[in-house]
Scaffold this motif. Structure first.
Motif, mmCIF file in Angstrom:
data_model
loop_
_atom_site.group_PDB
_atom_site.id
_atom_site.type_symbol
_atom_site.label_atom_id
_atom_site.label_comp_id
_atom_site.label_asym_id
_atom_site.label_seq_id
_atom_site.Cartn_x
_atom_site.Cartn_y
_atom_site.Cartn_z
ATOM 1 N N SER A 155 -24.673 -44.199 -64.756
ATOM 2 C CA SER A 155 -24.840 -44.484 -66.181
ATOM 3 C C SER A 155 -26.317 -44.461 -66.583
ATOM 4 O O SER A 155 -27.197 -44.856 -65.811
ATOM 5 N N LYS A 156 -26.578 -44.049 -67.823
ATOM 6 C CA LYS A 156 -27.942 -44.013 -68.338
ATOM 7 C C LYS A 156 -28.421 -45.397 -68.781
ATOM 8 O O LYS A 156 -29.625 -45.646 -68.826
ATOM 9 N N TRP A 157 -27.502 -46.295 -69.125
ATOM 10 C CA TRP A 157 -27.899 -47.562 -69.724
ATOM 11 C C TRP A 157 -27.518 -48.802 -68.927
ATOM 12 O O TRP A 157 -28.126 -49.864 -69.092
ATOM 13 N N LEU A 158 -26.524 -48.692 -68.021
ATOM 14 C CA LEU A 158 -26.029 -49.877 -67.332
ATOM 15 C C LEU A 158 -27.095 -50.539 -66.451
ATOM 16 O O LEU A 158 -27.269 -51.752 -66.483
ATOM 17 N N ALA A 159 -27.788 -49.740 -65.625
ATOM 18 C CA ALA A 159 -28.773 -50.317 -64.701
ATOM 19 C C ALA A 159 -29.897 -51.038 -65.440
ATOM 20 O O ALA A 159 -30.200 -52.204 -65.135
ATOM 21 N N PRO A 160 -30.552 -50.410 -66.445
ATOM 22 C CA PRO A 160 -31.596 -51.140 -67.180
ATOM 23 C C PRO A 160 -31.069 -52.396 -67.866
ATOM 24 O O PRO A 160 -31.740 -53.437 -67.883
ATOM 25 N N LEU A 162 -28.480 -54.316 -66.927
ATOM 26 C CA LEU A 162 -28.222 -55.357 -65.934
ATOM 27 C C LEU A 162 -29.513 -56.001 -65.452
ATOM 28 O O LEU A 162 -29.565 -57.217 -65.231
ATOM 29 N N LEU A 163 -30.555 -55.210 -65.294
ATOM 30 C CA LEU A 163 -31.833 -55.774 -64.870
ATOM 31 C C LEU A 163 -32.399 -56.726 -65.908
ATOM 32 O O LEU A 163 -32.924 -57.804 -65.570
ATOM 33 N N LYS A 164 -32.288 -56.359 -67.177
ATOM 34 C CA LYS A 164 -32.782 -57.238 -68.241
ATOM 35 C C LYS A 164 -32.025 -58.558 -68.249
ATOM 36 O O LYS A 164 -32.615 -59.628 -68.417
ATOM 37 N N ASN A 165 -30.715 -58.482 -68.060
ATOM 38 C CA ASN A 165 -29.913 -59.709 -68.035
ATOM 39 C C ASN A 165 -30.220 -60.560 -66.799
ATOM 40 O O ASN A 165 -30.223 -61.795 -66.872
ATOM 41 N N ALA A 166 -30.473 -59.895 -65.662
ATOM 42 C CA ALA A 166 -30.832 -60.626 -64.442
ATOM 43 C C ALA A 166 -32.159 -61.348 -64.614
ATOM 44 O O ALA A 166 -32.343 -62.472 -64.134
ATOM 45 N N LEU A 167 -33.098 -60.714 -65.318
ATOM 46 C CA LEU A 167 -34.385 -61.348 -65.593
ATOM 47 C C LEU A 167 -34.201 -62.565 -66.494
ATOM 48 O O LEU A 167 -34.756 -63.647 -66.229
ATOM 49 N N LYS A 168 -33.408 -62.409 -67.549
ATOM 50 C CA LYS A 168 -33.164 -63.516 -68.470
ATOM 51 C C LYS A 168 -32.486 -64.692 -67.771
ATOM 52 O O LYS A 168 -32.764 -65.858 -68.068
ATOM 53 N N ALA A 169 -31.584 -64.374 -66.816
ATOM 54 C CA ALA A 169 -30.843 -65.429 -66.116
ATOM 55 C C ALA A 169 -31.642 -66.063 -64.987
ATOM 56 O O ALA A 169 -31.214 -67.058 -64.396
ATOM 57 N N VAL A 184 -35.245 -47.072 -61.868
ATOM 58 C CA VAL A 184 -33.932 -46.689 -62.417
ATOM 59 C C VAL A 184 -34.044 -46.086 -63.812
ATOM 60 O O VAL A 184 -33.037 -45.933 -64.505
ATOM 61 N N ASP A 185 -35.251 -45.720 -64.238
ATOM 62 C CA ASP A 185 -35.415 -45.265 -65.617
ATOM 63 C C ASP A 185 -35.180 -43.775 -65.812
ATOM 64 O O ASP A 185 -35.309 -43.268 -66.931
ATOM 65 N N THR A 186 -34.825 -43.046 -64.748
ATOM 66 C CA THR A 186 -34.431 -41.639 -64.892
ATOM 67 C C THR A 186 -33.189 -41.388 -64.039
ATOM 68 O O THR A 186 -32.884 -42.145 -63.112
#
Length: 272
Positions: A155-160, A162-169, A184-186
């Motif tokens: 997926s183009k958007w799932l990995a980024p 999930l990382l943002k949510n992991a950082l917030k949590a 994971v940005d490409t």
């Protein structure tokens, strides 16, 4: 630098550096190359001549003839021996040391299992392999996790996201987020993550055996952790540490991003 032709695997590229005369085989962390330990110029590199290997899907190491399903099934751990056997073929059978950072520690630990009678020292930094990491175990060994990992990397958007949510949590810190996001940005980078972690997923050391061999052969063992490392902290490694007779254990005020100039300065200032 050069290449080792590893039968059934491919060409493993390595970098050579260090002014010491004791050989050390070194294995880097994700997203780096075998040059990663070059920063340890005032400490480790004064004692050792380092052969730093690029992981496959990193640097110039190239798998030969492997289909995607073979990669996903994982590299058999008996192939790890071939790193050393092919190195012996070039440089002669001799004593050596090993070093590993993060995921690279798994290979260093397996080599210790296989060649304990020839190993003088092992240096591990923020090491994977000393305890089961629940997240990696889920996405690399459990059917549901493997399915999710594959689709996240496609997926183009799932990995980024999930990382943002992991950082917030609070599951990861800012430095680990930055490292992971840049990997994971490409589409190509996401594929490399998927292939790298699947290729090495079967390379799990027997920690009880490793500890016994370190004690039996009196191998110098140095373990270095980041106090703020949320990925491979010292606390997870304590069962392993407790099995060792005389480990040299250090915890620095750093996160997972540990192989930096500050580590070199710390090591060179240790009491002799």
């Amino acid at each position: 630098m050069g290449f080792l032709d590893i039968p059934g695997l491919g060409k493993a590229h390595f970098h050579e550096y260090g002014i010491g005369n004791k050989p050390m085989l070194a294995f880097h962390g994700y997203g780096m190359t075998g040059k990663q330990f070059h920063v340890l110029e005032q400490s480790v590199l004064q004692q050792y001549h380092v052969y730093g290997f690029d992981h496959f899907f990193h640097g110039e190491s190239k798998l030969s003839g492997w289909a995607e399903q073979q990669i996903v099934d994982g590299m058999p751990r008996n192939m790890v021996r071939q790193y050393v056997e092919q190195w012996f073929a070039v440089y002669g059978r001799q004593r050596f040391s090993v070093m590993g950072y993060s995921i690279g520690a798994n290979i260093a630990l397996i080599l210790l299992e296989e060649y304990a009678d020839l190993i003088d020292a092992i240096i591990l930094m923020a090491p994977d392999g000393l305890a089961v990491h629940k997240g990696f175990n889920l996405m690399l060994h459990k059917p549901v996790g493997r399915f999710l990992f594959r689709n996240i990397c496609k997926s183009k958007w799932l990995a980024p996201s999930l990382l943002k949510n992991a950082l917030k949590a609070g599951f990861i810190d800012q430095s680990l987020y930055t490292i992971a996001y840049n990997e994971v940005d490409t589409e190509q980078k996401r594929q490399d993550v998927y292939y790298t972690l699947n290729l090495i997923r079967m390379l799990k050391p027997d920690i009880s055996k490793v500890a016994s061999l370190i004690n039996q052969h009196k191998i110098n063992c140095t373990l270095i952790f980041g106090r703020d490392d949320k990925l491979f902290p010292k606390s997870a490694a304590m069962p392993f540490i407790s099995m060792l007779d005389n480990a040299d254990v250090h915890e620095l005020p750093l996160g997972h991003w540990l192989v930096i100039k500050q580590l070199d300065e710390y090591l060179v200032n240790l009491p002799r």
